[in-house]
Design a protein around this motif. Structure first.
Motif, PDB file in Angstrom:
ATOM      1  N   GLU A  65       0.796  -1.222   0.000  1.00  0.00           N
ATOM      2  CA  GLU A  65       0.000   0.000   0.000  1.00  0.00           C
ATOM      3  C   GLU A  65       0.832   1.277   0.000  1.00  0.00           C
ATOM      4  O   GLU A  65       0.518   2.220  -0.706  1.00  0.00           O
ATOM      5  N   GLN A  66       1.890   1.319   0.805  1.00  0.00           N
ATOM      6  CA  GLN A  66       2.677   2.556   0.913  1.00  0.00           C
ATOM      7  C   GLN A  66       3.737   2.663  -0.180  1.00  0.00           C
ATOM      8  O   GLN A  66       3.976   3.740  -0.709  1.00  0.00           O
ATOM      9  N   PHE A  67       4.376   1.554  -0.518  1.00  0.00           N
ATOM     10  CA  PHE A  67       5.483   1.604  -1.460  1.00  0.00           C
ATOM     11  C   PHE A  67       5.136   1.090  -2.850  1.00  0.00           C
ATOM     12  O   PHE A  67       5.938   1.190  -3.768  1.00  0.00           O
ATOM     13  N   GLY A  68       3.968   0.485  -3.017  1.00  0.00           N
ATOM     14  CA  GLY A  68       3.539   0.015  -4.328  1.00  0.00           C
ATOM     15  C   GLY A  68       4.371  -1.121  -4.884  1.00  0.00           C
ATOM     16  O   GLY A  68       4.523  -1.258  -6.088  1.00  0.00           O
ATOM     17  N   THR A  69       4.892  -1.960  -4.007  1.00  0.00           N
ATOM     18  CA  THR A  69       5.719  -3.072  -4.448  1.00  0.00           C
ATOM     19  C   THR A  69       4.915  -4.360  -4.528  1.00  0.00           C
ATOM     20  O   THR A  69       3.816  -4.461  -4.006  1.00  0.00           O
ATOM     21  N   ALA A  70       5.498  -5.352  -5.178  1.00  0.00           N
ATOM     22  CA  ALA A  70       4.920  -6.692  -5.259  1.00  0.00           C
ATOM     23  C   ALA A  70       6.038  -7.701  -5.028  1.00  0.00           C
ATOM     24  O   ALA A  70       7.185  -7.471  -5.410  1.00  0.00           O
ATOM     25  N   ARG A  71       5.695  -8.822  -4.405  1.00  0.00           N
ATOM     26  CA  ARG A  71       6.699  -9.865  -4.180  1.00  0.00           C
ATOM     27  C   ARG A  71       7.003 -10.538  -5.508  1.00  0.00           C
ATOM     28  O   ARG A  71       6.118 -11.035  -6.189  1.00  0.00           O
ATOM     29  N   ARG A  72       8.263 -10.544  -5.897  1.00  0.00           N
ATOM     30  CA  ARG A  72       8.687 -11.078  -7.193  1.00  0.00           C
ATOM     31  C   ARG A  72       9.449 -12.391  -7.095  1.00  0.00           C
ATOM     32  O   ARG A  72       9.503 -13.145  -8.058  1.00  0.00           O
ATOM     33  N   ALA A  73      10.080 -12.643  -5.939  1.00  0.00           N
ATOM     34  CA  ALA A  73      10.887 -13.858  -5.816  1.00  0.00           C
ATOM     35  C   ALA A  73      10.988 -14.258  -4.350  1.00  0.00           C
ATOM     36  O   ALA A  73      10.921 -13.406  -3.460  1.00  0.00           O
ATOM     37  N   THR A  74      11.127 -15.550  -4.120  1.00  0.00           N
ATOM     38  CA  THR A  74      11.345 -16.072  -2.772  1.00  0.00           C
ATOM     39  C   THR A  74      12.347 -17.210  -2.840  1.00  0.00           C
ATOM     40  O   THR A  74      12.520 -17.842  -3.888  1.00  0.00           O
ATOM     41  N   GLY A  75      12.990 -17.463  -1.733  1.00  0.00           N
ATOM     42  CA  GLY A  75      13.915 -18.587  -1.639  1.00  0.00           C
ATOM     43  C   GLY A  75      14.180 -18.915  -0.180  1.00  0.00           C
ATOM     44  O   GLY A  75      14.067 -18.053   0.691  1.00  0.00           O
ATOM     45  N   LEU A  76      14.506 -20.160   0.087  1.00  0.00           N
ATOM     46  CA  LEU A  76      14.829 -20.577   1.449  1.00  0.00           C
ATOM     47  C   LEU A  76      16.266 -20.223   1.786  1.00  0.00           C
ATOM     48  O   LEU A  76      17.184 -20.514   1.012  1.00  0.00           O
ATOM     49  N   ARG A  77      16.447 -19.590   2.921  1.00  0.00           N
ATOM     50  CA  ARG A  77      17.793 -19.329   3.442  1.00  0.00           C
ATOM     51  C   ARG A  77      18.173 -20.450   4.404  1.00  0.00           C
ATOM     52  O   ARG A  77      19.320 -20.824   4.522  1.00  0.00           O
ATOM     53  N   SER A  78      17.190 -20.947   5.108  1.00  0.00           N
ATOM     54  CA  SER A  78      17.335 -22.086   6.020  1.00  0.00           C
ATOM     55  C   SER A  78      15.940 -22.663   6.223  1.00  0.00           C
ATOM     56  O   SER A  78      14.968 -22.080   5.743  1.00  0.00           O
ATOM     57  N   PRO A  79      15.807 -23.768   6.927  1.00  0.00           N
ATOM     58  CA  PRO A  79      14.465 -24.312   7.152  1.00  0.00           C
ATOM     59  C   PRO A  79      13.541 -23.348   7.904  1.00  0.00           C
ATOM     60  O   PRO A  79      12.330 -23.476   7.847  1.00  0.00           O
ATOM     61  N   GLU A  80      14.108 -22.362   8.574  1.00  0.00           N
ATOM     62  CA  GLU A  80      13.330 -21.422   9.384  1.00  0.00           C
ATOM     63  C   GLU A  80      13.235 -20.027   8.772  1.00  0.00           C
ATOM     64  O   GLU A  80      12.602 -19.146   9.355  1.00  0.00           O
ATOM     65  N   GLU A  81      13.875 -19.786   7.610  1.00  0.00           N
ATOM     66  CA  GLU A  81      13.938 -18.433   7.047  1.00  0.00           C
ATOM     67  C   GLU A  81      13.662 -18.430   5.543  1.00  0.00           C
ATOM     68  O   GLU A  81      14.211 -19.250   4.807  1.00  0.00           O
ATOM     69  N   VAL A  82      12.824 -17.489   5.123  1.00  0.00           N
ATOM     70  CA  VAL A  82      12.521 -17.301   3.711  1.00  0.00           C
ATOM     71  C   VAL A  82      12.989 -15.907   3.310  1.00  0.00           C
ATOM     72  O   VAL A  82      12.684 -14.919   3.982  1.00  0.00           O
ATOM     73  N   VAL A  83      13.742 -15.824   2.225  1.00  0.00           N
ATOM     74  CA  VAL A  83      14.156 -14.540   1.666  1.00  0.00           C
ATOM     75  C   VAL A  83      13.125 -14.145   0.612  1.00  0.00           C
ATOM     76  O   VAL A  83      12.720 -14.968  -0.209  1.00  0.00           O
ATOM     77  N   GLU A  84      12.688 -12.880   0.643  1.00  0.00           N
ATOM     78  CA  GLU A  84      11.721 -12.376  -0.320  1.00  0.00           C
ATOM     79  C   GLU A  84      12.287 -11.133  -0.987  1.00  0.00           C
ATOM     80  O   GLU A  84      12.900 -10.304  -0.327  1.00  0.00           O
ATOM     81  N   ILE A  85      12.080 -11.012  -2.292  1.00  0.00           N
ATOM     82  CA  ILE A  85      12.429  -9.801  -3.034  1.00  0.00           C
ATOM     83  C   ILE A  85      11.139  -9.138  -3.467  1.00  0.00           C
ATOM     84  O   ILE A  85      10.292  -9.772  -4.117  1.00  0.00           O
ATOM     85  N   TRP A  86      10.990  -7.866  -3.117  1.00  0.00           N
ATOM     86  CA  TRP A  86       9.829  -7.052  -3.479  1.00  0.00           C
ATOM     87  C   TRP A  86      10.317  -5.935  -4.372  1.00  0.00           C
ATOM     88  O   TRP A  86      11.333  -5.297  -4.078  1.00  0.00           O
ATOM     89  N   THR A  87       9.631  -5.676  -5.491  1.00  0.00           N
ATOM     90  CA  THR A  87      10.040  -4.611  -6.404  1.00  0.00           C
ATOM     91  C   THR A  87       8.837  -3.767  -6.803  1.00  0.00           C
ATOM     92  O   THR A  87       7.687  -4.200  -6.698  1.00  0.00           O
TER      93      THR A  87
END
Length: 64
Positions: free
Chosen positions: A7-29
C-alpha cells in the motif's frame, strides 16, 4: 510488513527462496526498479535486510 510494502510503497513480491528451514528470503520490487529484500522467519516476524534501485528481472535462459 506486507501491507506497508504493497500500500505505501507500491511493491509486489517477485521472488522467494529458502535461506534455512526457518527463514525465507523475499524480493519485493516496484515498477520503477526499486527493490527491498526481506527475511521472514518461521516465528512470524520479518525484517528488511537490504534496499536498492535499478532491479532488473533476467530471463532464466540467459547465461550469467
Amino acid at each position: 510488513m506486507t501491507r506497508k510494502l504493497v500500500e505505501q510503497f507500491g511493491t509486489a513480491r517477485r521472488a522467494t527462496g529458502l535461506r534455512s528451514p526457518e527463514e525465507v528470503v523475499e524480493i519485493w520490487t516496484d515498477d520503477q526498479g526499486d527493490w527491498t529484500m526481506i527475511i521472514s522467519y518461521a516465528s512470524g516476524t520479518s525484517c528488511i535486510v537490504a534496499m536498492g534501485e535499478h532491479w532488473q528481472d533476467l530471463d532464466r535462459g540467459d547465461p550469467a
